[in-house]
Design a protein around this motif. Structure first.
Motif, PDB file in Angstrom:
ATOM      1  N   ARG A 178       0.679  -1.081   0.043  1.00 39.38           N
ATOM      2  CA  ARG A 178       0.013   0.117  -0.002  1.00 39.38           C
ATOM      3  C   ARG A 178       1.009   1.307  -0.078  1.00 39.38           C
ATOM      4  O   ARG A 178       0.580   2.224  -0.843  1.00 39.38           O
ATOM      5  N   GLN A 179       1.837   1.333   0.840  1.00 40.37           N
ATOM      6  CA  GLN A 179       2.701   2.386   0.680  1.00 40.37           C
ATOM      7  C   GLN A 179       3.464   2.681  -0.465  1.00 40.37           C
ATOM      8  O   GLN A 179       3.796   3.681  -0.853  1.00 40.37           O
ATOM      9  N   SER A 182       0.840   3.879  -3.279  1.00 34.92           N
ATOM     10  CA  SER A 182       0.342   5.132  -3.235  1.00 34.92           C
ATOM     11  C   SER A 182       1.490   6.223  -3.289  1.00 34.92           C
ATOM     12  O   SER A 182       1.257   7.321  -3.587  1.00 34.92           O
TER      13      SER A 182
END
Length: 267
Positions: A178-179, A182
């Motif tokens: 996710r990091q 993003s």
């Protein structure tokens, strides 16, 4: 010549017995004087150096904070923020993890040894960890966080938080993805090196092995990693080696892993 300590008319018995010592004494005095001159010429630069060293030590003894501040101010190199606003095309990170192993009946063991999502349930040792103790997943997460200049996995998921007690490391991998996503990155490639004396990553006579071939647990690990990070298996490499029976890892008391991750900008 008569020595100065003899009075007029007094006999120089020592001179009479030994002969005249005046010339020898004079030569000795000259030799001693020459030695003193040489010693002085040799010692002068060293004494000066000692004085300089003492002054240098006095400077070093200045308050440490003042020295650091002065050094930082002198070495500060300005940069233009606008030139660094765009994310780089690639980022590189390194991750490392190590966990202890103990007999399965030990109170500190939290479960079986899990490596790269593969559980070694038939192995006679278990893992000692707050979560499931997957050294491969933990190392990958730290490598991705490092590439993104984020805090380490222990700050994201502290072992003092009861939410992560016995947690599957898939959760940590999901956060790493996710990091990464993003920020506009994807996996360039992942290089994993497992360091373990046991359990064995390649097993002969495994029930799932093809006839005449050993079973390679690393292949399953590669598929697991690629699936969690949303990349083809060709971008993931898993290697394994022993620790030559040296230290805790070599004595089967621990298992460890190194990972290098390359992230690339998404097109």
């Amino acid at each position: 010549l008569k020595p100065f300590w003899l009075k007029s008319g007094q006999s120089n018995c020592w001179q009479e017995r030994r002969g005249t010592p005046t010339r020898a004494m004079t030569l000795a005095a000259f030799a001693l004087g020459g030695l003193l001159v040489l010693a002085q010429s040799y010692l002068r630069p060293h004494i000066g150096a000692s004085t300089r060293v003492a002054r240098r030590h006095a400077v070093i003894a200045a308050p440490a904070r003042s020295r650091r501040t002065a050094t930082a101010a002198a070495n500060k190199r300005p940069y233009e923020p606008s030139e660094w606003a765009e994310e780089p095309a690639i980022r590189i990170g390194h991750g490392f993890d190590i966990h202890r192993m103990a007999p399965k009946d030990s109170a500190e063991v939290g479960g079986p040894v899990i490596v790269g999502g593969v559980a070694f349930t038939d192995f006679d040792l278990g893992i000692v960890a707050h979560s499931d103790g997957d050294v491969v997943y933990h190392s990958i997460v730290d490598a991705v966080f490092g590439a993104l200049t984020l805090p380490d996995i222990g700050q994201f998921f502290p072992d003092t938080d009861p939410r992560w007690k016995g947690a599957a490391s898939d959760v940590f991998m999901d956060e790493a993805w996710r990091q990464m996503d993003s920020r506009g990155y994807r996996i360039g490639n992942i290089d994993v090196t497992i360091i373990a004396q046991a359990p064995r990553m390649i097993v002969k006579d495994h029930p799932a092995a093809e006839p005449g071939k050993p079973y390679d647990h690393k292949l399953g690990m590669t598929d697991n990693i690629a699936s969690l990070l949303g990349c083809p298996p060709s971008r993931v490499n898993v290697k394994a080696r022993t620790h030559e029976k040296v230290d805790a890892v070599g004595e089967k008391r621990a298992i460890s892993c190194h990972v290098v991750a390359v992230l690339e900008r998404k097109p």
